[in-house]
Design a protein around this motif. Structure first.
Motif, PDB file in Angstrom:
ATOM      1  N   GLU A  18      40.791  28.338  37.068  1.00 26.29           N
ATOM      2  CA  GLU A  18      39.951  27.141  37.087  1.00 26.29           C
ATOM      3  C   GLU A  18      38.527  27.421  36.613  1.00 26.29           C
ATOM      4  N   PHE A  19      38.138  28.680  36.642  1.00 30.27           N
ATOM      5  CA  PHE A  19      36.801  29.058  36.188  1.00 30.27           C
ATOM      6  C   PHE A  19      36.828  29.326  34.684  1.00 30.27           C
ATOM      7  N   GLU A  20      35.671  29.201  34.067  1.00 26.62           N
ATOM      8  CA  GLU A  20      35.579  29.417  32.622  1.00 26.62           C
ATOM      9  C   GLU A  20      36.072  30.821  32.262  1.00 26.62           C
ATOM     10  N   ALA A  21      36.783  30.904  31.148  1.00 33.36           N
ATOM     11  CA  ALA A  21      37.500  32.126  30.780  1.00 33.36           C
ATOM     12  C   ALA A  21      36.583  33.336  30.615  1.00 33.36           C
ATOM     13  N   LEU A  22      35.476  33.177  29.915  1.00 35.73           N
ATOM     14  CA  LEU A  22      34.606  34.327  29.656  1.00 35.73           C
ATOM     15  C   LEU A  22      33.993  34.868  30.942  1.00 35.73           C
ATOM     16  N   PHE A  23      33.574  33.962  31.824  1.00 36.76           N
ATOM     17  CA  PHE A  23      32.947  34.401  33.074  1.00 36.76           C
ATOM     18  C   PHE A  23      33.936  35.196  33.923  1.00 36.76           C
ATOM     19  N   SER A  24      35.125  34.667  34.128  1.00 32.58           N
ATOM     20  CA  SER A  24      36.114  35.362  34.952  1.00 32.58           C
ATOM     21  C   SER A  24      36.567  36.669  34.299  1.00 32.58           C
ATOM     22  N   THR A  25      36.606  36.692  32.969  1.00 32.72           N
ATOM     23  CA  THR A  25      36.991  37.918  32.257  1.00 32.72           C
ATOM     24  C   THR A  25      35.944  39.015  32.425  1.00 32.72           C
ATOM     25  N   ILE A  26      34.666  38.646  32.333  1.00 35.81           N
ATOM     26  CA  ILE A  26      33.582  39.615  32.522  1.00 35.81           C
ATOM     27  C   ILE A  26      33.667  40.236  33.911  1.00 35.81           C
ATOM     28  N   ILE A  27      33.898  39.427  34.924  1.00 35.75           N
ATOM     29  CA  ILE A  27      33.998  39.932  36.291  1.00 35.75           C
ATOM     30  C   ILE A  27      35.176  40.893  36.418  1.00 35.75           C
ATOM     31  N   TYR A  28      36.298  40.561  35.773  1.00 38.48           N
ATOM     32  CA  TYR A  28      37.479  41.432  35.827  1.00 38.48           C
ATOM     33  C   TYR A  28      37.194  42.786  35.178  1.00 38.48           C
ATOM     34  N   ILE A  29      36.581  42.768  33.997  1.00 35.04           N
ATOM     35  CA  ILE A  29      36.292  44.018  33.276  1.00 35.04           C
ATOM     36  C   ILE A  29      35.359  44.915  34.086  1.00 35.04           C
ATOM     37  N   VAL A  30      34.285  44.327  34.623  1.00 35.99           N
ATOM     38  CA  VAL A  30      33.314  45.108  35.401  1.00 35.99           C
ATOM     39  C   VAL A  30      33.959  45.672  36.661  1.00 35.99           C
ATOM     40  N   ALA A  31      34.788  44.853  37.320  1.00 29.83           N
ATOM     41  CA  ALA A  31      35.444  45.303  38.551  1.00 29.83           C
ATOM     42  C   ALA A  31      36.375  46.488  38.280  1.00 29.83           C
ATOM     43  N   LYS A  32      37.081  46.450  37.172  1.00 26.26           N
ATOM     44  CA  LYS A  32      38.034  47.516  36.860  1.00 26.26           C
ATOM     45  C   LYS A  32      37.358  48.772  36.312  1.00 26.26           C
ATOM     46  N   VAL A  33      36.284  48.588  35.534  1.00 29.51           N
ATOM     47  CA  VAL A  33      35.628  49.732  34.898  1.00 29.51           C
ATOM     48  C   VAL A  33      34.652  50.420  35.843  1.00 29.51           C
ATOM     49  N   PHE A  34      33.794  49.639  36.485  1.00 32.19           N
ATOM     50  CA  PHE A  34      32.722  50.215  37.303  1.00 32.19           C
ATOM     51  C   PHE A  34      33.019  50.219  38.801  1.00 32.19           C
ATOM     52  N   LYS A  35      33.909  49.309  39.231  1.00 33.25           N
ATOM     53  CA  LYS A  35      34.300  49.227  40.649  1.00 33.25           C
ATOM     54  C   LYS A  35      33.088  49.106  41.569  1.00 33.25           C
ATOM     55  N   SER A  36      32.127  48.304  41.145  1.00 33.26           N
ATOM     56  CA  SER A  36      30.903  48.119  41.927  1.00 33.26           C
ATOM     57  C   SER A  36      30.464  46.664  41.839  1.00 33.26           C
ATOM     58  N   PHE A  37      30.288  46.035  42.984  1.00 32.25           N
ATOM     59  CA  PHE A  37      29.849  44.637  42.997  1.00 32.25           C
ATOM     60  C   PHE A  37      28.405  44.529  42.534  1.00 32.25           C
TER      61      PHE A  37
END
Length: 271
Positions: free
Chosen positions: A84-103
């Motif tokens: 339901e959220f805009e694609a780019l925003f949710s994708t950025i959060i996914y990439i950062v979560a998987k790569v850096f694992k830091s909120f």
């Protein structure tokens, strides 16, 4: 102190007219400082952090893959799916979560997506208007909009890219302007409002002229050049314009209602 240092660096690179790597290094430092402040803030600063950024981050961190993440959801004032959220925003959060694992890195990147395009837009404007001050532009942002960007994150990113798109229009780089506008839409639907700015700019700086023809005043001619024109029925024009404005208003109203409901639910849970 951080903002003062950032402004000092910007003023220094402007005054000495750095170019190339010197300019890039100074600009990177100036942008990095406020982004770092945003990234290291407490997660209670900015109601939307708890509302959707933190839940999306947790879902991304725990998801087995991107497809599972897009189908996942969480309970707010209603059950919210990631798609339901805009694609780019949710994708950025996914990439950062998987790569850096830091909120905290996630918050840093979100703010970078706000300040980076704004700084780039100010640089473009200075290319067109040499007397323009990037330092003063950033000072206005820090004092008037920085705190807002810690809360309305998706909207702030979208508006930053719209500003960048408009700066490319000023430089007559239409391809880059369209690209920046598309990126803005990928972060928030309200970026459609930026099209209004584009249309106004286009009419002002093009050879088009508006003329209503006929005794009944039913035809609108968009004249370009000496004898070429596009003829439109005024009722068709009004229907198109009215429909676009209605859709924009419905989108804005629905977004405001959703934010209100989510914030109300968070407050009720605290009670």
């Amino acid at each position: 102190i951080g903002f003062a240092v950032s402004l000092f660096v910007i003023r220094n690179i402007e005054k000495k007219k750095y170019k190339g790597m010197k300019f890039f290094g100074g600009a990177a430092l100036a942008v990095f400082i406020p982004c770092l402040i945003a990234g290291l803030r407490d997660i209670t600063i900015g109601t939307e952090v708890k509302m959707y950024v933190e839940p999306l981050y947790k879902l991304a961190y725990e998801a087995a893959d991107f497809a599972a993440y897009r189908q996942a959801g969480y309970n707010s004032w209603r059950y919210m799916h990631v798609y339901e959220f805009e694609a780019l925003f949710s994708t950025i959060i996914y990439i950062v979560a998987k790569v850096f694992k830091s909120f905290q890195v996630n918050l840093f990147v979100i703010e970078l997506l706000v300040i980076g395009p704004i700084f780039g837009a100010l640089v473009n404007i200075k290319k067109k208007i040499p007397t323009f001050s990037i330092c003063m532009g950033m000072l206005m942002f820090y004092t008037m909009f920085y705190n807002v960007s810690l809360n309305l994150m998706r909207q702030s990113i979208a508006m930053a890219f719209i500003l960048l798109a408009f700066s490319f229009l000023i430089l007559e780089k239409r391809g880059w302007a369209i690209f920046a506008a598309v990126l803005a839409l990928g972060f928030h639907k309200t970026a459609l409002l930026g099209l209004v700015v584009y249309v106004v700019y286009w009419f002002i700086h093009s050879n088009f002229r508006l003329r209503v023809n006929g005794k009944s005043g039913r035809d609108i001619r968009l004249l370009y050049g000496e004898d070429k024109f596009i003829c439109l029925d005024i009722h068709v024009v009004l229907i198109i314009v009215g429909s676009v404005l209605a859709l924009l208003m419905l989108g804005i109203i629905s977004e405001l209602l959703r934010n209100y409901c989510e914030k109300s639910c968070i407050l009720l849970r605290k009670l």
